[in-house]
Design a protein around this motif. Structure first.
Motif, mmCIF file in Angstrom:
data_model
loop_
_atom_site.group_PDB
_atom_site.id
_atom_site.type_symbol
_atom_site.label_atom_id
_atom_site.label_comp_id
_atom_site.label_asym_id
_atom_site.label_seq_id
_atom_site.Cartn_x
_atom_site.Cartn_y
_atom_site.Cartn_z
ATOM 1 N N GLU A 109 0.840 -1.197 0.000
ATOM 2 C CA GLU A 109 0.000 0.000 0.000
ATOM 3 C C GLU A 109 0.876 1.248 0.000
ATOM 4 O O GLU A 109 1.782 1.390 0.812
ATOM 5 C CB GLU A 109 -0.918 0.024 1.214
ATOM 6 C CG GLU A 109 -1.883 1.191 1.182
ATOM 7 C CD GLU A 109 -2.847 1.201 2.358
ATOM 8 O OE1 GLU A 109 -3.426 2.264 2.611
ATOM 9 O OE2 GLU A 109 -3.015 0.157 3.007
ATOM 10 N N TRP A 110 0.592 2.142 -0.926
ATOM 11 C CA TRP A 110 1.351 3.382 -1.076
ATOM 12 C C TRP A 110 0.578 4.490 -0.382
ATOM 13 O O TRP A 110 -0.250 5.159 -0.976
ATOM 14 C CB TRP A 110 1.555 3.681 -2.556
ATOM 15 C CG TRP A 110 2.528 4.771 -2.863
ATOM 16 C CD1 TRP A 110 3.260 5.515 -2.003
ATOM 17 C CD2 TRP A 110 2.869 5.244 -4.169
ATOM 18 N NE1 TRP A 110 4.039 6.418 -2.672
ATOM 19 C CE2 TRP A 110 3.818 6.276 -4.011
ATOM 20 C CE3 TRP A 110 2.469 4.899 -5.445
ATOM 21 C CZ2 TRP A 110 4.354 6.960 -5.079
ATOM 22 C CZ3 TRP A 110 3.009 5.578 -6.513
ATOM 23 C CH2 TRP A 110 3.943 6.592 -6.322
ATOM 24 N N ARG A 111 0.857 4.677 0.894
ATOM 25 C CA ARG A 111 0.097 5.641 1.701
ATOM 26 C C ARG A 111 0.340 7.084 1.287
ATOM 27 O O ARG A 111 -0.534 7.924 1.404
ATOM 28 C CB ARG A 111 0.444 5.459 3.171
ATOM 29 C CG ARG A 111 -0.087 4.156 3.716
ATOM 30 C CD ARG A 111 -0.047 4.123 5.232
ATOM 31 N NE ARG A 111 -0.580 2.854 5.678
ATOM 32 C CZ ARG A 111 0.127 1.943 6.330
ATOM 33 N NH1 ARG A 111 1.388 2.173 6.621
ATOM 34 N NH2 ARG A 111 -0.432 0.826 6.710
ATOM 35 N N ASN A 112 1.536 7.404 0.813
ATOM 36 C CA ASN A 112 1.869 8.776 0.428
ATOM 37 C C ASN A 112 1.805 8.985 -1.080
ATOM 38 O O ASN A 112 2.506 9.839 -1.616
ATOM 39 C CB ASN A 112 3.265 9.136 0.947
ATOM 40 C CG ASN A 112 3.324 9.140 2.455
ATOM 41 O OD1 ASN A 112 2.349 9.465 3.114
ATOM 42 N ND2 ASN A 112 4.452 8.759 3.012
ATOM 43 N N LYS A 127 -7.155 0.819 -2.934
ATOM 44 C CA LYS A 127 -6.183 1.752 -2.380
ATOM 45 C C LYS A 127 -4.977 1.746 -3.302
ATOM 46 O O LYS A 127 -4.696 0.734 -3.946
ATOM 47 C CB LYS A 127 -5.775 1.331 -0.966
ATOM 48 C CG LYS A 127 -6.911 1.415 0.029
ATOM 49 C CD LYS A 127 -6.449 1.009 1.400
ATOM 50 C CE LYS A 127 -7.616 1.099 2.374
ATOM 51 N NZ LYS A 127 -7.232 0.658 3.697
ATOM 52 N N THR A 129 -1.524 1.018 -4.650
ATOM 53 C CA THR A 129 -0.511 0.043 -4.297
ATOM 54 C C THR A 129 0.581 0.003 -5.361
ATOM 55 O O THR A 129 0.373 0.417 -6.500
ATOM 56 C CB THR A 129 -1.103 -1.380 -4.179
ATOM 57 O OG1 THR A 129 -1.664 -1.757 -5.428
ATOM 58 C CG2 THR A 129 -2.146 -1.462 -3.093
#
Length: 142
Positions: A109-112, A127, A129
């Motif tokens: 998961e690429w939160r930023n 989400k 990713t």
């Protein structure tokens, strides 16, 4: 890039009869790498790289031949029979009989993730990713 230009002089920048400079080695290599890394079709790269489709395809073929010609003896060689026996034995000991290597991937998961890129990177859980891929083997030098 230097290796490829030395191996195949057609990758070097040349001028035509009128004196106009041709395509740079960077343009040629970038087009080949885009095709390999992203699966980009040749006609998608013509605007981006300022190269015609036929040239992109020609460069791609020459690039692949150059890489195989330069590095096949070091990196693209087939395993030896002794090496295969070692790999098969180690895999069997670890519960994977018949396996000589493994390719695995995972979604991270690429939160930023920048908001403008979110749509390009939406994963299976809706989400953003990035997919990490890894090749595993007991011993890469065999």
């Amino acid at each position: 890039m230097g290796d490829v230009v030395r191996y195949d002089p057609s990758f070097a920048r040349k001028s035509d009869v009128v004196g106009h400079l041709g395509l740079s080695p960077e343009q040629k290599l970038t087009s080949a790498l885009c095709m390999l890394a992203y699966g980009s079709p040749a006609d998608q790269l013509d605007d981006y790289m300022r190269m015609g489709k036929s040239i992109v395809l020609e460069v791609f073929r020459k690039f692949c031949r150059a890489i195989v010609g330069m590095y096949s003896s070091t990196y693209l060689r087939a395993p030896t029979p002794a090496g295969l026996r070692i790999l098969l034995h180690k895999a069997s000991q670890r519960g994977f009989p018949g396996m000589i290597g493994s390719i695995d991937c995972m979604h991270w998961e690429w939160r930023n993730c920048p908001t403008s890129w979110t749509g390009q990177y939406l994963g299976h859980n809706r989400k953003p990713t990035i997919i990490f891929e890894a090749v595993a083997s007991y011993n890469t030098w065999i």
